[in-house]
Motif scaffolding. Structure first.
Motif, PDB file in Angstrom:
ATOM      1  N   GLN A  78      33.299  21.662  32.076  1.00 43.62           N
ATOM      2  CA  GLN A  78      33.590  22.909  32.778  1.00 43.62           C
ATOM      3  C   GLN A  78      33.736  22.595  34.270  1.00 43.62           C
ATOM      4  O   GLN A  78      32.795  22.113  34.906  1.00 43.62           O
ATOM      5  CB  GLN A  78      32.449  23.907  32.585  1.00 43.62           C
ATOM      6  N   PHE A  79      34.916  22.887  34.838  1.00 45.65           N
ATOM      7  CA  PHE A  79      35.173  22.712  36.264  1.00 45.65           C
ATOM      8  C   PHE A  79      35.371  24.105  36.853  1.00 45.65           C
ATOM      9  O   PHE A  79      36.453  24.689  36.737  1.00 45.65           O
ATOM     10  CB  PHE A  79      36.407  21.852  36.484  1.00 45.65           C
ATOM     11  N   ILE A  80      34.319  24.643  37.475  1.00 45.28           N
ATOM     12  CA  ILE A  80      34.308  26.058  37.857  1.00 45.28           C
ATOM     13  C   ILE A  80      34.035  26.199  39.354  1.00 45.28           C
ATOM     14  O   ILE A  80      33.054  25.667  39.878  1.00 45.28           O
ATOM     15  CB  ILE A  80      33.239  26.827  37.058  1.00 45.28           C
ATOM     16  N   VAL A  81      34.913  26.890  40.053  1.00 43.57           N
ATOM     17  CA  VAL A  81      34.753  27.247  41.471  1.00 43.57           C
ATOM     18  C   VAL A  81      34.453  26.000  42.308  1.00 43.57           C
ATOM     19  O   VAL A  81      33.452  25.929  43.024  1.00 43.57           O
ATOM     20  CB  VAL A  81      33.669  28.321  41.686  1.00 43.57           C
ATOM     21  N   ASN A  82      35.313  24.999  42.211  1.00 46.99           N
ATOM     22  CA  ASN A  82      35.268  23.863  43.127  1.00 46.99           C
ATOM     23  C   ASN A  82      36.324  24.145  44.192  1.00 46.99           C
ATOM     24  O   ASN A  82      37.521  24.075  43.923  1.00 46.99           O
ATOM     25  CB  ASN A  82      35.550  22.565  42.374  1.00 46.99           C
ATOM     26  N   TYR A  83      35.876  24.471  45.388  1.00 52.49           N
ATOM     27  CA  TYR A  83      36.778  25.141  46.320  1.00 52.49           C
ATOM     28  C   TYR A  83      36.561  24.669  47.748  1.00 52.49           C
ATOM     29  O   TYR A  83      35.446  24.385  48.156  1.00 52.49           O
ATOM     30  CB  TYR A  83      36.573  26.661  46.251  1.00 52.49           C
ATOM     31  N   GLY A  84      37.659  24.622  48.510  1.00 52.93           N
ATOM     32  CA  GLY A  84      37.653  24.233  49.916  1.00 52.93           C
ATOM     33  C   GLY A  84      39.004  23.656  50.263  1.00 52.93           C
ATOM     34  O   GLY A  84      39.912  23.594  49.429  1.00 52.93           O
ATOM     35  N   ASN A  85      39.170  23.212  51.503  1.00 54.68           N
ATOM     36  CA  ASN A  85      40.450  22.652  51.912  1.00 54.68           C
ATOM     37  C   ASN A  85      40.768  21.397  51.095  1.00 54.68           C
ATOM     38  O   ASN A  85      40.005  20.449  51.065  1.00 54.68           O
ATOM     39  CB  ASN A  85      40.406  22.304  53.407  1.00 54.68           C
ATOM     40  N   GLN A  86      41.910  21.430  50.414  1.00 59.52           N
ATOM     41  CA  GLN A  86      42.367  20.321  49.579  1.00 59.52           C
ATOM     42  C   GLN A  86      41.416  20.023  48.424  1.00 59.52           C
ATOM     43  O   GLN A  86      41.236  18.872  48.019  1.00 59.52           O
ATOM     44  CB  GLN A  86      42.582  19.067  50.423  1.00 59.52           C
ATOM     45  N   SER A  87      40.785  21.045  47.871  1.00 57.12           N
ATOM     46  CA  SER A  87      39.834  20.861  46.776  1.00 57.12           C
ATOM     47  C   SER A  87      40.542  20.846  45.425  1.00 57.12           C
ATOM     48  O   SER A  87      41.713  21.218  45.301  1.00 57.12           O
ATOM     49  CB  SER A  87      38.777  21.973  46.804  1.00 57.12           C
ATOM     50  N   PHE A  88      39.799  20.471  44.373  1.00 56.47           N
ATOM     51  CA  PHE A  88      40.382  20.356  43.041  1.00 56.47           C
ATOM     52  C   PHE A  88      39.276  20.409  41.997  1.00 56.47           C
ATOM     53  O   PHE A  88      38.112  20.145  42.296  1.00 56.47           O
ATOM     54  CB  PHE A  88      41.154  19.032  42.902  1.00 56.47           C
ATOM     55  N   GLY A  89      39.669  20.760  40.776  1.00 56.70           N
ATOM     56  CA  GLY A  89      38.764  20.599  39.649  1.00 56.70           C
ATOM     57  C   GLY A  89      38.712  19.145  39.219  1.00 56.70           C
ATOM     58  O   GLY A  89      37.650  18.547  39.088  1.00 56.70           O
ATOM     59  N   LEU A  90      39.917  18.544  39.018  1.00 58.59           N
ATOM     60  CA  LEU A  90      40.015  17.151  38.587  1.00 58.59           C
ATOM     61  C   LEU A  90      41.137  16.467  39.356  1.00 58.59           C
ATOM     62  O   LEU A  90      42.246  16.978  39.433  1.00 58.59           O
ATOM     63  CB  LEU A  90      40.293  17.066  37.087  1.00 58.59           C
ATOM     64  N   LEU A  91      40.837  15.293  39.915  1.00 55.51           N
ATOM     65  CA  LEU A  91      41.833  14.446  40.566  1.00 55.51           C
ATOM     66  C   LEU A  91      42.022  13.185  39.737  1.00 55.51           C
ATOM     67  O   LEU A  91      41.059  12.490  39.393  1.00 55.51           O
ATOM     68  CB  LEU A  91      41.357  14.071  41.975  1.00 55.51           C
ATOM     69  N   GLN A 115      40.653  25.532  43.768  1.00 56.57           N
ATOM     70  CA  GLN A 115      41.867  25.596  44.580  1.00 56.57           C
ATOM     71  C   GLN A 115      43.038  24.976  43.824  1.00 56.57           C
ATOM     72  O   GLN A 115      44.118  25.544  43.754  1.00 56.57           O
ATOM     73  CB  GLN A 115      41.677  24.881  45.917  1.00 56.57           C
ATOM     74  N   ARG A 116      42.829  23.800  43.260  1.00 55.35           N
ATOM     75  CA  ARG A 116      43.797  23.180  42.349  1.00 55.35           C
ATOM     76  C   ARG A 116      43.046  22.803  41.078  1.00 55.35           C
ATOM     77  O   ARG A 116      42.037  22.100  41.151  1.00 55.35           O
ATOM     78  CB  ARG A 116      44.420  21.941  42.986  1.00 55.35           C
ATOM     79  N   GLY A 117      43.531  23.264  39.964  1.00 49.08           N
ATOM     80  CA  GLY A 117      42.849  22.925  38.721  1.00 49.08           C
ATOM     81  C   GLY A 117      42.876  21.434  38.468  1.00 49.08           C
ATOM     82  O   GLY A 117      41.837  20.783  38.361  1.00 49.08           O
ATOM     83  N   ILE A 118      44.095  20.864  38.392  1.00 46.97           N
ATOM     84  CA  ILE A 118      44.276  19.435  38.138  1.00 46.97           C
ATOM     85  C   ILE A 118      45.272  18.892  39.158  1.00 46.97           C
ATOM     86  O   ILE A 118      46.333  19.469  39.378  1.00 46.97           O
ATOM     87  CB  ILE A 118      44.792  19.182  36.711  1.00 46.97           C
ATOM     88  N   TYR A 128      48.009  25.523  51.702  1.00 46.20           N
ATOM     89  CA  TYR A 128      47.119  25.680  50.559  1.00 46.20           C
ATOM     90  C   TYR A 128      46.121  26.816  50.772  1.00 46.20           C
ATOM     91  O   TYR A 128      45.629  27.400  49.812  1.00 46.20           O
ATOM     92  CB  TYR A 128      46.351  24.383  50.294  1.00 46.20           C
ATOM     93  N   LEU A 129      45.812  27.096  52.028  1.00 49.50           N
ATOM     94  CA  LEU A 129      44.818  28.128  52.324  1.00 49.50           C
ATOM     95  C   LEU A 129      45.378  29.531  52.193  1.00 49.50           C
ATOM     96  O   LEU A 129      44.631  30.504  52.215  1.00 49.50           O
ATOM     97  CB  LEU A 129      44.258  27.926  53.738  1.00 49.50           C
ATOM     98  N   PHE A 130      46.706  29.653  52.056  1.00 48.68           N
ATOM     99  CA  PHE A 130      47.334  30.975  52.079  1.00 48.68           C
ATOM    100  C   PHE A 130      48.176  31.242  50.839  1.00 48.68           C
ATOM    101  O   PHE A 130      49.095  32.060  50.863  1.00 48.68           O
ATOM    102  CB  PHE A 130      48.210  31.105  53.339  1.00 48.68           C
ATOM    103  N   LEU A 131      47.853  30.560  49.736  1.00 52.09           N
ATOM    104  CA  LEU A 131      48.686  30.699  48.546  1.00 52.09           C
ATOM    105  C   LEU A 131      48.615  32.094  47.938  1.00 52.09           C
ATOM    106  O   LEU A 131      49.525  32.493  47.206  1.00 52.09           O
ATOM    107  CB  LEU A 131      48.290  29.647  47.500  1.00 52.09           C
ATOM    108  N   LYS A 132      47.531  32.834  48.206  1.00 50.40           N
ATOM    109  CA  LYS A 132      47.424  34.184  47.655  1.00 50.40           C
ATOM    110  C   LYS A 132      47.955  35.250  48.608  1.00 50.40           C
ATOM    111  O   LYS A 132      47.865  36.444  48.317  1.00 50.40           O
ATOM    112  CB  LYS A 132      45.962  34.481  47.293  1.00 50.40           C
TER     113      LYS A 132
END
Length: 440
Positions: free
Chosen positions: A238-251, A269-272, A374-378
């Motif tokens: 489970q990769f949940i709410v891993n967030y910040g500038n240039q963040s990711f669930g999995l790299l 911020q980025r799932g994969i 990336y900070l303004f995608l929404k």
């Protein structure tokens, strides 16, 4: 004679009034040194001073109130004999010197076949450090670091260096630099660990053929970073709410022939994020409500995406850095379920859409040129930007799924949200429990 009796009386009073000073490291070390190989040492409900070296096969058992406290100059416990069992102790106060050639830790293991379980580690540079140590088992260990604000000043929760075939299970790691760091470490298995508030929850460097399953990553800068590592299995994590500038669930960076199976990537911020990687298979994953579901750099080739649920992300998938036509969005006639973002017809009811899905976008150029985008995608402005570019310029193809899945989206979403809701409740309960412990 009277003076001698007076001296003995004062000495006795001093001894009674200061029992902690008489449980010093040399006494615990002397107890260890006096035992025969294979003996069992039961520790009392008190504080023992470190630093100690376990230099023969022993079983050492404490309790929830047993503390081994280092002097701040080295590792609190060094295991330098094989087949040691250490159970139910609290370990704290290793050296925090990050400039030393020696990697200090709450517990440093140099040997094979040891068992560590039900241990709590705080105030230590690394929590546990395995150095060329194989076939060890580390379970039910809680490691608490200094938090994200002190990442540069501390080490990792569990650091595995040139160590193979170890089992790491049911551990909780919070607030360290990286949760688990594997460096030239092969054939290790990690399962049912909980890692939060770190830089990278999991970090692989030059480590092959490891298994990582049923783990939970929350509130890290990066969930898992797999770099220069091959033939790994990451399953049911489970990769949940891993967030910040240039963040990711999995790299995946320069990572090849890995299998990413049945994981959940939610609100990252980025799932994969995939860069310079080859021949990885991503199958059966749930990728939902991330800003970018999948970010795929054109330097990556021969990825296979099949049977994934990719839904309700701000951007489902984006290809950056040029055009790559050697990645595959289906396998054996089965593509991916793209949710409500791409309505499908399935006239023959075989679960496969009647037409391919092709997704075009111009945002890739903005992401390449402006890192802060990336900070303004929404932001609503980006949706307007997309619509304007759709009219004015030829948009680039981000992906083409020739066999999109059309089956059972509603049921999958219900299961996904129930699982994520349960995970959120468990995280909240754990946070409340820790706060109560801190106050008590």
């Amino acid at each position: 004679m009277k003076k001698l009796l007076l001296f003995l009386f004062i000495f006795s009073i001093t001894f009674i009034m200061n029992p902690e000073e008489n449980s010093a490291a040399e006494n615990l070390q002397a107890m260890i040194d006096s035992l025969e190989e294979g003996a069992v040492l039961k520790l009392e409900d008190k504080t023992y001073e470190g630093n100690i070296v376990i230099n023969k096969p022993l079983t050492i058992i404490g309790s929830n109130k047993t503390v081994i406290k280092g002097d701040g100059t080295g590792s609190v416990i060094a295991i330098k004999a094989p087949n040691v069992t250490l159970r139910k102790v609290n370990v704290s106060n290793s050296s925090m010197d990050r400039n030393s050639a020696e990697e200090y830790a709450g517990i440093k293991i140099h040997t094979d076949g040891n068992v560590l379980e039900h241990i709590n580690i705080t105030d230590s540079y690394h929590g546990i450090y395995l150095s060329q140590a194989h076939d060890n088992k580390i379970t039910h260990v809680d490691i608490t670091g200094m938090g994200k604000g002190e990442i540069a000043a501390q080490g990792n929760g569990i650091h595995v260096y040139y160590s193979n075939r170890n089992i790491l299970a049911h551990n909780t790691i919070e607030g360290t630099r990286d949760g688990m760091f594997f460096d030239y470490a092969n054939n290790n298995e990690s399962y049912q660990n909980n890692i939060s508030d770190t830089r990278y929850g999991l970090h692989y460097m030059y480590s092959d053929e490891n298994i990582f399953r049923d783990n939970t990553f929350t509130m890290n800068t990066g969930g898992a970073a797999v770099m220069n590592s091959n033939r790994l299995l990451l399953k049911d994590n489970q990769f949940i709410v891993n967030y910040g500038n240039q963040s990711f669930g999995l790299l995946l960076l320069q990572a090849n022939d890995n299998r990413i199976i049945n994981n959940t990537f939610y609100m990252n911020q980025r799932g994969i994020y995939i860069d310079q990687a080859t021949r990885n298979t991503l199958k059966g994953n749930k990728i939902s409500q991330n800003q970018i579901g999948i970010e795929l750099w054109a330097s990556s080739n021969d990825q296979i995406f099949t049977e994934n649920l990719i839904t309700e992300n701000t951007i489902p998938a984006v290809t950056i850095g040029g055009t790559s036509e050697t990645n595959f969005w289906s396998e054996h006639g089965k593509g991916n379920d793209w949710g409500v973002s791409f309505p499908l017809t399935d006239l023959n009811q075989d679960g496969i859409g009647d037409f391919p899905i092709t997704y075009r976008s111009s945002l890739y150029q903005l992401m390449e040129d402006q890192e802060l985008s990336y900070l303004f995608l929404k932001s609503p402005a980006l949706a307007i930007y997309e619509k304007m570019n759709a009219v004015l310029v030829d948009e680039k193809v981000m992906f083409n799924d020739p066999h999109p899945l059309a089956a059972a989206k509603g049921k999958q979403n219900i299961i996904l949200y129930l699982a994520l809701g349960l995970a959120a409740v468990l995280i909240l309960i754990r946070a409340c429990y820790r706060n109560l412990l801190l106050k008590s």
